[in-house]
Design an enzyme around this catalytic site. Structure first.
Site, short mmCIF file in Angstrom:
data_model
loop_
_atom_site.label_atom_id
_atom_site.label_comp_id
_atom_site.label_asym_id
_atom_site.label_seq_id
_atom_site.Cartn_x
_atom_site.Cartn_y
_atom_site.Cartn_z
N CYS A 118 20.36 1.05 -4.95
CA CYS A 118 20.06 -0.46 -5.19
C CYS A 118 21.72 -1.65 -6.18
CB CYS A 118 19.10 -0.35 -5.63
SG CYS A 118 18.05 -0.07 -4.50
N HIS A 259 15.58 -6.91 -9.33
CA HIS A 259 15.97 -6.17 -8.22
C HIS A 259 14.23 -5.86 -7.92
CE1 HIS A 259 16.09 -3.00 -5.49
NE2 HIS A 259 15.83 -1.96 -6.43
N ASN A 289 11.20 -3.62 -0.90
CA ASN A 289 12.78 -3.41 -1.47
C ASN A 289 13.47 -2.94 -0.72
OD1 ASN A 289 14.65 -1.54 -2.81
ND2 ASN A 289 13.99 -0.34 -3.91
N1 COA Z 1 -0.65 5.44 -1.15
C1 COA Z 1 -1.59 5.99 -1.82
N2 COA Z 1 -0.68 7.17 -2.65
C2 COA Z 1 -0.21 7.48 -3.12
C3 COA Z 1 0.83 6.75 -2.49
C4 COA Z 1 0.54 5.92 -1.13
N3 COA Z 1 1.60 5.20 -0.81
N4 COA Z 1 2.21 7.13 -2.50
C5 COA Z 1 1.49 8.16 -4.00
N5 COA Z 1 0.52 8.45 -4.00
C6 COA Z 1 -0.09 8.93 -5.18
C7 COA Z 1 0.13 10.15 -5.33
O1 COA Z 1 0.31 11.64 -5.12
C8 COA Z 1 -0.28 10.60 -6.85
O2 COA Z 1 -1.72 10.91 -6.31
P1 COA Z 1 -2.19 12.41 -7.75
O3 COA Z 1 -2.59 11.62 -8.74
O4 COA Z 1 -3.74 13.29 -7.05
O5 COA Z 1 -0.96 13.11 -7.14
C9 COA Z 1 -1.35 8.95 -7.36
O6 COA Z 1 -0.50 8.35 -5.57
C10 COA Z 1 0.34 8.36 -8.20
O7 COA Z 1 1.30 9.30 -8.28
P2 COA Z 1 2.93 8.03 -9.15
O8 COA Z 1 3.95 8.84 -8.47
O9 COA Z 1 2.36 8.90 -10.31
O10 COA Z 1 2.31 6.26 -9.35
P3 COA Z 1 2.88 5.89 -10.08
O11 COA Z 1 2.02 4.97 -10.31
O12 COA Z 1 4.40 5.79 -10.52
O13 COA Z 1 3.67 4.91 -8.18
C11 COA Z 1 5.76 4.11 -7.09
C12 COA Z 1 4.60 5.05 -7.34
C13 COA Z 1 6.71 4.94 -6.56
C14 COA Z 1 5.19 2.98 -7.14
C15 COA Z 1 6.47 4.25 -8.50
O14 COA Z 1 6.60 5.19 -9.07
C16 COA Z 1 7.90 3.26 -8.79
O15 COA Z 1 7.72 1.82 -8.16
N6 COA Z 1 8.74 4.10 -8.59
C17 COA Z 1 9.84 3.35 -8.71
C18 COA Z 1 10.74 3.67 -7.43
C19 COA Z 1 11.44 3.25 -7.05
O16 COA Z 1 11.70 1.72 -7.54
N7 COA Z 1 12.44 3.43 -6.35
C20 COA Z 1 13.43 2.54 -5.51
C21 COA Z 1 14.58 2.81 -7.12
S1 COA Z 1 16.22 1.71 -6.60
#
Ligand code: COA
Length: 332
Positions: A118, A259, A289
């Site tokens: 990105c 971003h 995103n």
């Molecule tokens: N809907 C519901 N639950 C979801 C889910 C969804 N779409 N995606 C993941 N979960 C669940 C997971 O399975 C996990 O469940 P568990 O606790 O039973 O294992 C729980 O939600 C928490 O997951 P986690 O990955 O720890 O959440 P988080 O607070 O880190 O949020 C993101 C997840 C992806 C939103 C966050 O990590 C993020 O934004 N990361 C950066 C990603 C990014 O920017 N990528 C592109 C870079 S260019």
């Protein structure tokens, strides 16, 4: 050193294009085990745009590019280079930029893609500014364009709720009377973290095979929480030192063009700098995103609606697969 030297370079025109089709969080609830509340609370995203089946990344790029050229008052034939930042090129080769150059009729321009997650848009802008500042090029079209929806596994709730399609384009040229300028840039990477966001198959490491298809290895794979932690650890000190070396206090930056990946990341950085959330341009609620297009969409909307005014300074910054990250200080 992060300050640009040589000829001063400015933003001559900007444009954007998003596909018509909107996919809401409520629709995603019908597709995977997720909820509008979870997506909104964890990311800030409400909806995203999805490219039409008959259109490609290059089509979105051309639409945005035409608008930027028109606003810059420049004919396609006057371009010296077309750079497209994308992670969802039409094909591995030829580069998407070459198709865009051809479709636009930019007959005297070269063309290449920048593929750097990105952050590709920030890398592409930096290369374009450097080329003009050094006198190698005069007018450059930089486009961030994505049809990432084509590379997403729509059964994987970890990724499918996050991304959207769209394109943003900037025309750059030597500074004219009354223009602002690109002041500084810094580009970084930590390639030891290359496995955090990837599209594992379809390249030379793992060519397409029956096995890769069965594994779904041609889709985007992401360790979301590790990306989240990496960015929260690396970005604030990087942006702090970028501001210092560019001669500006974070508190004196007029606008933060982050971003558009996750509102919690933007909010966390602003809090650490003691900067009001109103200083950030945010549109991820409507677009999700859009990867290499995201900061261009945010910048375009804020210039179009008059939020960003002439003479104001902004830090454009991004992060993504690689892991790469980078920032640009721009005065419009
Ligand atoms: N809907 C519901 N639950 C979801 C889910 C969804 N779409 N995606 C993941 N979960 C669940 C997971 O399975 C996990 O469940 P568990 O606790 O039973 O294992 C729980 O939600 C928490 O997951 P986690 O990955 O720890 O959440 P988080 O607070 O880190 O949020 C993101 C997840 C992806 C939103 C966050 O990590 C993020 O934004 N990361 C950066 C990603 C990014 O920017 N990528 C592109 C870079 S260019």
């Amino acid at each position: 050193m992060s300050l640009f030297s040589g000829k001063a370079v400015s933003l001559w025109g900007i444009g954007m294009h998003v596909p018509e089709r909107i996919l809401t969080n409520q629709e995603l609830e019908q597709m995977v085990d997720t909820s509008n509340e979870w997506i909104l609370e964890r990311t800030g995203i409400r909806e995203r745009h999805i490219v039409a089946p008959e259109k490609q990344t290059s089509d979105l790029a051309v639409e945005a590019g035409r608008i930027a050229l028109e606003r810059a008052g420049l004919a396609p034939e006057e371009l010296d280079m077309v750079i497209v930042a994308t992670n969802s090129p039409d094909t591995i080769f030829p580069c998407t930029a070459a198709k865009v150059q051809g479709k636009l009729g930019a007959k005297k321009a070269g063309a290449f893609d920048v593929q750097s997650g990105c952050t590709g848009c920030v890398y592409a802008l930096t290369v374009a500014v450097s080329g003009i500042a050094a006198g190698v090029w005069r007018h450059v079209l930089v486009i961030g364009a994505e049809a990432l929806s084509r590379l997403i596994n729509w059964q994987d709730r970890n990724t499918c709720v996050l991304f959207g399609d769209g394109a943003g384009a900037c025309v750059l040229g030597p500074r004219r009377e009354g223009d602002g300028r690109f002041i500084a840039a810094s580009l970084r990477a930590d390639g030891t973290k290359h496995d955090l966001i990837s599209l594992p198959a379809g390249g030379s490491e793992r060519p397409a095979s029956k096995e890769t298809l069965e594994e779904g290895a041609h889709f985007v794979h992401m360790k979301g929480n590790e990306v989240f932690k990496f960015v929260n650890r690396e970005l604030p000190p990087f942006l702090q030192s970028f501001c210092e070396s560019s001669g500006v206090e974070p508190g004196h930056v007029d606008w933060w063009i982050f971003h558009q990946a996750n509102w919690r990341i933007m909010d966390g950085i602003l809090r650490r700098f003691g900067v009001s959330p109103e200083r950030a341009v945010v549109n991820l609620d409507r677009y999700g995103n859009t990867s290499a297009a995201s900061v261009f969409l945010a910048l375009c909307e804020a210039l179009d609606d008059g939020r960003i005014r002439k003479g104001q300074k902004m830090v454009i910054n991004s992060f993504g697969a690689g892991m790469t990250y980078g920032a640009i200080l721009l005065e419009v």
